[in-house]
Write a protein that holds these residues in place. Structure first.
Motif, mmCIF file in Angstrom:
data_model
loop_
_atom_site.group_PDB
_atom_site.id
_atom_site.type_symbol
_atom_site.label_atom_id
_atom_site.label_comp_id
_atom_site.label_asym_id
_atom_site.label_seq_id
_atom_site.Cartn_x
_atom_site.Cartn_y
_atom_site.Cartn_z
ATOM 1 N N PRO A 102 0.802 -1.222 0.000
ATOM 2 C CA PRO A 102 0.000 0.000 0.000
ATOM 3 C C PRO A 102 0.839 1.278 0.000
ATOM 4 O O PRO A 102 0.299 2.363 -0.200
ATOM 5 N N TYR A 103 2.150 1.170 0.212
ATOM 6 C CA TYR A 103 3.014 2.353 0.258
ATOM 7 C C TYR A 103 3.626 2.683 -1.106
ATOM 8 O O TYR A 103 3.571 3.808 -1.561
ATOM 9 N N CYS A 104 4.218 1.674 -1.752
ATOM 10 C CA CYS A 104 4.884 1.943 -3.039
ATOM 11 C C CYS A 104 3.957 1.733 -4.235
ATOM 12 O O CYS A 104 4.256 2.178 -5.327
ATOM 13 N N ARG A 105 2.855 1.043 -4.038
ATOM 14 C CA ARG A 105 1.826 0.820 -5.053
ATOM 15 C C ARG A 105 2.383 0.302 -6.390
ATOM 16 O O ARG A 105 2.295 0.961 -7.421
ATOM 17 N N PRO A 106 2.934 -0.892 -6.390
ATOM 18 C CA PRO A 106 3.445 -1.438 -7.648
ATOM 19 C C PRO A 106 2.339 -1.698 -8.671
ATOM 20 O O PRO A 106 2.595 -1.719 -9.866
ATOM 21 N N ASP A 107 1.119 -1.873 -8.189
ATOM 22 C CA ASP A 107 0.009 -2.102 -9.118
ATOM 23 C C ASP A 107 -0.215 -0.904 -10.025
ATOM 24 O O ASP A 107 -0.583 -1.044 -11.189
ATOM 25 N N ARG A 108 0.036 0.297 -9.539
ATOM 26 C CA ARG A 108 -0.079 1.502 -10.378
ATOM 27 C C ARG A 108 0.977 1.494 -11.481
ATOM 28 O O ARG A 108 0.677 1.752 -12.643
ATOM 29 N N GLU A 109 2.221 1.225 -11.079
ATOM 30 C CA GLU A 109 3.307 1.236 -12.060
ATOM 31 C C GLU A 109 3.151 0.122 -13.082
ATOM 32 O O GLU A 109 3.577 0.255 -14.228
ATOM 33 N N LEU A 110 2.562 -0.994 -12.662
ATOM 34 C CA LEU A 110 2.358 -2.115 -13.575
ATOM 35 C C LEU A 110 1.075 -1.973 -14.385
ATOM 36 O O LEU A 110 0.819 -2.764 -15.297
ATOM 37 N N GLY A 111 0.245 -1.009 -14.046
ATOM 38 C CA GLY A 111 -1.011 -0.797 -14.776
ATOM 39 C C GLY A 111 -2.059 -1.821 -14.455
ATOM 40 O O GLY A 111 -2.856 -2.184 -15.310
#
Length: 113
Positions: A102-111
């Motif tokens: 929830p802090y670095c949010r890799p799901d955002r960067e991965l789309g």
């Protein structure tokens, strides 16, 4: 002009030219060896590249358990991590049901949102 030179004089001229060429070759070898030594020294002193994606692991009674997917530079991933490729991180989030940090949010960067 060369017909006026004796055989000994011509051989001395050839020897001078060969000595000049040998000197050039020795200098080139020394330069290449110095460059190679710098490359080897730099490879030993540079830290390994940080992974793009990480999988944090929790220690349990039954062994390690997967916690979350993180970006490679996330400070919240903890000490026990495993490097991942982009494809592995996508698969972990979409198919394997592993949560995103929830802090670095890799799901955002991965789309994956």
């Amino acid at each position: 002009m060369s017909e006026n030179l004796s055989r000994l004089q011509r051989l001395r001229i050839v020897r001078e030219w060969q000595a000049y060429q040998l000197g050039r070759t020795d200098r080139t070898i020394a330069e290449l060896e110095a460059r190679e030594a710098l490359t080897v020294r730099a490879a030993r002193t540079l830290p390994p590249a940080a992974p793009e994606w990480k999988l944090s692991l929790l220690r349990t009674v039954h062994g390690a358990q997967v916690d979350a997917v993180h970006t490679g530079d996330c400070a919240m991933s903890g000490k026990r991590t495993q490097s991942m490729t982009r494809e592995q991180a996508l698969r972990a989030l979409t198919e394997d049901g592993i949560t995103a940090c929830p802090y670095c949010r890799p799901d955002r960067e991965l789309g994956v949102l």
